[in-house]
Design a protein around this motif. Sequence first.
Motif, PDB file in Angstrom:
ATOM      1  N   MET A  77       1.076  -1.598   0.110  1.00  0.00           N
ATOM      2  CA  MET A  77       0.007  -0.166   0.048  1.00  0.00           C
ATOM      3  C   MET A  77       0.634   1.082  -0.356  1.00  0.00           C
ATOM      4  SD  MET A  77      -3.271  -0.334  -0.273  1.00  0.00           S
ATOM      5  CE  MET A  77      -4.765  -1.455  -0.430  1.00  0.00           C
ATOM      6  N   ARG A  78       1.843   0.997   0.884  1.00  0.00           N
ATOM      7  CA  ARG A  78       3.418   2.616   0.886  1.00  0.00           C
ATOM      8  C   ARG A  78       3.675   2.419  -0.527  1.00  0.00           C
ATOM      9  NH1 ARG A  78       3.186   4.172   5.816  1.00  0.00           N
ATOM     10  NH2 ARG A  78       2.891   2.726   7.953  1.00  0.00           N
ATOM     11  N   GLN A  79       4.269   0.998  -0.904  1.00  0.00           N
ATOM     12  CA  GLN A  79       4.450   2.130  -2.293  1.00  0.00           C
ATOM     13  C   GLN A  79       3.723   1.947  -3.761  1.00  0.00           C
ATOM     14  OE1 GLN A  79       6.239  -2.199  -2.794  1.00  0.00           O
ATOM     15  NE2 GLN A  79       7.358  -2.254  -1.679  1.00  0.00           N
ATOM     16  N   ARG A  80       2.184   2.011  -3.211  1.00  0.00           N
ATOM     17  CA  ARG A  80       1.769   2.436  -4.356  1.00  0.00           C
ATOM     18  C   ARG A  80       0.709   3.820  -4.006  1.00  0.00           C
ATOM     19  NH1 ARG A  80       1.881  -2.646  -3.824  1.00  0.00           N
ATOM     20  NH2 ARG A  80       0.523  -4.699  -6.304  1.00  0.00           N
ATOM     21  N   GLY A  81       1.475   4.417  -2.830  1.00  0.00           N
ATOM     22  CA  GLY A  81       1.335   5.629  -2.432  1.00  0.00           C
ATOM     23  C   GLY A  81      -0.303   6.085  -2.072  1.00  0.00           C
ATOM     24  N   ASP A  82      -1.291   4.948  -1.636  1.00  0.00           N
ATOM     25  CA  ASP A  82      -2.328   5.080  -0.898  1.00  0.00           C
ATOM     26  C   ASP A  82      -2.261   4.223   0.031  1.00  0.00           C
ATOM     27  OD1 ASP A  82      -3.908   5.678  -3.542  1.00  0.00           O
ATOM     28  OD2 ASP A  82      -3.562   3.689  -4.499  1.00  0.00           O
ATOM     29  N   TYR A  83      -1.327   4.108   1.532  1.00  0.00           N
ATOM     30  CA  TYR A  83      -1.221   3.470   2.561  1.00  0.00           C
ATOM     31  C   TYR A  83      -2.432   4.631   3.466  1.00  0.00           C
ATOM     32  CZ  TYR A  83       0.018   2.065   7.680  1.00  0.00           C
ATOM     33  OH  TYR A  83      -0.109   1.597   7.818  1.00  0.00           O
ATOM     34  N   GLU A  84      -2.133   5.608   3.939  1.00  0.00           N
ATOM     35  CA  GLU A  84      -3.239   6.854   4.115  1.00  0.00           C
ATOM     36  C   GLU A  84      -4.521   7.441   4.029  1.00  0.00           C
ATOM     37  OE1 GLU A  84      -1.351   7.765   7.021  1.00  0.00           O
ATOM     38  OE2 GLU A  84       0.271   7.461   6.532  1.00  0.00           O
ATOM     39  N   THR A  85      -4.963   6.119   2.713  1.00  0.00           N
ATOM     40  CA  THR A  85      -6.325   6.576   2.307  1.00  0.00           C
ATOM     41  C   THR A  85      -6.281   5.355   2.575  1.00  0.00           C
ATOM     42  OG1 THR A  85      -5.625   7.656   0.180  1.00  0.00           O
ATOM     43  CG2 THR A  85      -7.396   6.271   0.450  1.00  0.00           C
ATOM     44  N   ALA A  86      -6.284   4.407   2.770  1.00  0.00           N
ATOM     45  CA  ALA A  86      -6.891   2.837   2.828  1.00  0.00           C
ATOM     46  C   ALA A  86      -6.822   3.324   4.710  1.00  0.00           C
ATOM     47  CB  ALA A  86      -5.540   1.697   2.465  1.00  0.00           C
ATOM     48  N   VAL A  87      -6.013   3.611   5.481  1.00  0.00           N
ATOM     49  CA  VAL A  87      -6.291   3.559   6.496  1.00  0.00           C
ATOM     50  C   VAL A  87      -7.549   4.260   7.094  1.00  0.00           C
ATOM     51  CG1 VAL A  87      -5.060   4.826   8.582  1.00  0.00           C
ATOM     52  CG2 VAL A  87      -3.746   3.377   7.211  1.00  0.00           C
ATOM     53  N   GLY A 106     -19.070  -4.099  -4.321  1.00  0.00           N
ATOM     54  CA  GLY A 106     -20.089  -3.606  -3.997  1.00  0.00           C
ATOM     55  C   GLY A 106     -19.248  -2.460  -2.834  1.00  0.00           C
ATOM     56  N   LEU A 107     -18.533  -3.086  -2.131  1.00  0.00           N
ATOM     57  CA  LEU A 107     -17.915  -2.372  -0.884  1.00  0.00           C
ATOM     58  C   LEU A 107     -17.162  -0.414  -1.620  1.00  0.00           C
ATOM     59  CD1 LEU A 107     -16.924  -2.325   2.018  1.00  0.00           C
ATOM     60  CD2 LEU A 107     -14.553  -3.145   1.489  1.00  0.00           C
ATOM     61  N   LEU A 108     -16.646  -1.558  -2.501  1.00  0.00           N
ATOM     62  CA  LEU A 108     -15.988   0.522  -3.461  1.00  0.00           C
ATOM     63  C   LEU A 108     -16.983   1.171  -3.303  1.00  0.00           C
ATOM     64  CD1 LEU A 108     -12.633  -1.053  -5.127  1.00  0.00           C
ATOM     65  CD2 LEU A 108     -12.854  -0.487  -2.866  1.00  0.00           C
ATOM     66  N   ARG A 109     -18.174   0.506  -3.581  1.00  0.00           N
ATOM     67  CA  ARG A 109     -19.496   1.722  -3.974  1.00  0.00           C
ATOM     68  C   ARG A 109     -19.705   2.302  -2.969  1.00  0.00           C
ATOM     69  NH1 ARG A 109     -21.411  -2.052  -7.993  1.00  0.00           N
ATOM     70  NH2 ARG A 109     -21.463  -2.692  -6.387  1.00  0.00           N
ATOM     71  N   GLU A 110     -20.051   1.354  -1.454  1.00  0.00           N
ATOM     72  CA  GLU A 110     -20.183   2.136  -0.396  1.00  0.00           C
ATOM     73  C   GLU A 110     -20.167   3.209   0.399  1.00  0.00           C
ATOM     74  OE1 GLU A 110     -23.087   2.053   1.666  1.00  0.00           O
ATOM     75  OE2 GLU A 110     -23.841   0.607  -0.341  1.00  0.00           O
ATOM     76  N   LEU A 111     -17.988   2.533  -0.045  1.00  0.00           N
ATOM     77  CA  LEU A 111     -17.521   3.411  -0.060  1.00  0.00           C
ATOM     78  C   LEU A 111     -16.935   4.911   0.050  1.00  0.00           C
ATOM     79  CD1 LEU A 111     -14.449   1.138   1.044  1.00  0.00           C
ATOM     80  CD2 LEU A 111     -15.814   2.220   2.728  1.00  0.00           C
ATOM     81  N   ALA A 112     -17.274   5.069  -1.605  1.00  0.00           N
ATOM     82  CA  ALA A 112     -17.613   6.107  -2.452  1.00  0.00           C
ATOM     83  C   ALA A 112     -18.268   6.587  -2.010  1.00  0.00           C
ATOM     84  CB  ALA A 112     -17.216   5.848  -4.126  1.00  0.00           C
ATOM     85  N   ALA A 113     -19.536   6.268  -1.964  1.00  0.00           N
ATOM     86  CA  ALA A 113     -21.144   7.075  -0.890  1.00  0.00           C
ATOM     87  C   ALA A 113     -20.688   7.551  -0.069  1.00  0.00           C
ATOM     88  CB  ALA A 113     -21.792   5.771  -1.475  1.00  0.00           C
ATOM     89  N   ARG A 114     -19.673   6.976   1.188  1.00  0.00           N
ATOM     90  CA  ARG A 114     -19.720   7.910   2.060  1.00  0.00           C
ATOM     91  C   ARG A 114     -18.387   8.960   2.187  1.00  0.00           C
ATOM     92  NH1 ARG A 114     -20.399   4.529   7.257  1.00  0.00           N
ATOM     93  NH2 ARG A 114     -22.471   2.626   6.502  1.00  0.00           N
ATOM     94  N   GLY A 115     -18.126   9.473   1.074  1.00  0.00           N
ATOM     95  CA  GLY A 115     -16.727  10.477   0.430  1.00  0.00           C
ATOM     96  C   GLY A 115     -15.362   9.664   0.768  1.00  0.00           C
ATOM     97  N   HIS A 116     -15.185   8.847   0.393  1.00  0.00           N
ATOM     98  CA  HIS A 116     -14.094   8.119   0.477  1.00  0.00           C
ATOM     99  C   HIS A 116     -12.959   8.476  -0.726  1.00  0.00           C
ATOM    100  CE1 HIS A 116     -13.388   6.810   4.634  1.00  0.00           C
ATOM    101  NE2 HIS A 116     -14.614   6.035   4.309  1.00  0.00           N
ATOM    102  N   PRO A 117     -11.993   9.192  -1.179  1.00  0.00           N
ATOM    103  CA  PRO A 117     -11.179   9.285  -2.401  1.00  0.00           C
ATOM    104  C   PRO A 117     -11.021   7.594  -2.929  1.00  0.00           C
ATOM    105  CG  PRO A 117      -9.819   9.189  -0.825  1.00  0.00           C
ATOM    106  CD  PRO A 117     -11.289   9.114  -0.215  1.00  0.00           C
ATOM    107  N   GLY A 118     -11.141   7.603  -3.975  1.00  0.00           N
ATOM    108  CA  GLY A 118     -10.361   5.990  -4.940  1.00  0.00           C
ATOM    109  C   GLY A 118      -9.394   5.857  -4.574  1.00  0.00           C
ATOM    110  N   LEU A 119      -9.075   4.301  -4.518  1.00  0.00           N
ATOM    111  CA  LEU A 119      -7.984   4.274  -5.218  1.00  0.00           C
ATOM    112  C   LEU A 119      -7.647   3.568  -6.394  1.00  0.00           C
ATOM    113  CD1 LEU A 119      -8.002   1.356  -1.929  1.00  0.00           C
ATOM    114  CD2 LEU A 119      -7.159   3.640  -1.836  1.00  0.00           C
ATOM    115  N   SER A 120      -5.793   3.484  -6.513  1.00  0.00           N
ATOM    116  CA  SER A 120      -5.516   2.796  -8.248  1.00  0.00           C
ATOM    117  C   SER A 120      -5.402   1.610  -7.940  1.00  0.00           C
ATOM    118  CB  SER A 120      -4.204   3.593  -7.934  1.00  0.00           C
ATOM    119  OG  SER A 120      -3.459   2.231  -6.730  1.00  0.00           O
TER     120      SER A 120
END
Length: 337
Positions: A77-87, A106-120
């Motif tokens: 996750m750190r190498q991909r630059g998304d560790y803080e986003t995942a946390v 389905g989980l990613l759609r729910e997370l997006a609906a809650r305002g979380h930024p997308g992951l690569s």
Amino acid sequence: MSAAARAVVGVQAQDVRAAGLALRSRVPGLRRAGVDGSALVRTWTARGTVHLIDPADRPWLHAALGPRNRARFDAAMRQRGDYETAVGMLDDIVTVLRDGPLDRAGLLRELAARGHPGLSQRSVNVLMPWAAAQGLVAGLPDGRYRAAEPPPAVDADLALATLARRYLAGYGPAAAADLASWSGLPLGTARRALAALGPTEAAGALLALPGTLDAAPPPAPPALLLAAFDTAMLGYRSRAPLVAAGDDRRILPGGGILRPAVLIDGLAAGTWSVTARGGRRRVAVDWFREPAGSPELLGVESFLQDASSLCRTAGYPPRPSRSRRPGRRAWPPGPRR
């Protein structure tokens, strides 16, 4: 079925349909509905890969392999630059999955609906193993995920000794290098785990649990289909006990692919796939060498007919039909003209 999963310390399950077939090769008559309705847990264990395991094995497997897997997925996750986003997502991942199981999309759609930024996309592929390594998410046999409580703590040395004991019970006799290859642990750790067992039997460099070498091995079945990524092909540093050296690249061609195999009398004799023609699914075999026309082969053909029925009920995906090259046979055969 739980006993079959325990016997091999889980079956590899990145392809949920192949995992069901891997269990079926060990549990005659098993169908997809039986797998999906079971209590088996789909989570990341040996080699940092996803397996279907018996839920009773989750605590000690997490203790033995979880720290290494967590460090691996944290680093990814750190190498991909998304560790803080995942946390920042983790609490909501657990909250959403407590409301009911979801697949990853389905989980990613729910997370997006809650305002979380997308992951690569590369981070999306690591998200669920990363969350599972925290002990807060577990998978279902059908590929969906649910919230989970962290497994009870198990002493790390006891967990390693349990891993070594269960490995030898399912795969022994074997060497420390085999345990290291199967588990993904360093060779030194594998040796320490085996040493913690206490008395073992030795046959050269191979170790076995007491009493193993005195017992005659069970006879190999005349014919057996192994699923893609079957753990029998991943249990040792070398596939030589099951695959002739000249055929190994046909089982493992590269690119992370481990093809489904046909075993005849315990030795890989070909690979297989499911084809569809005219709405009918068949098992097609690419033989390494054309089998001789013999009474034994007639038993193989009958077995493949049963396997074709199995793949229909298991939901195994067909490969587009194409003209067969020499060595390929599809079963059940078409009507004689």
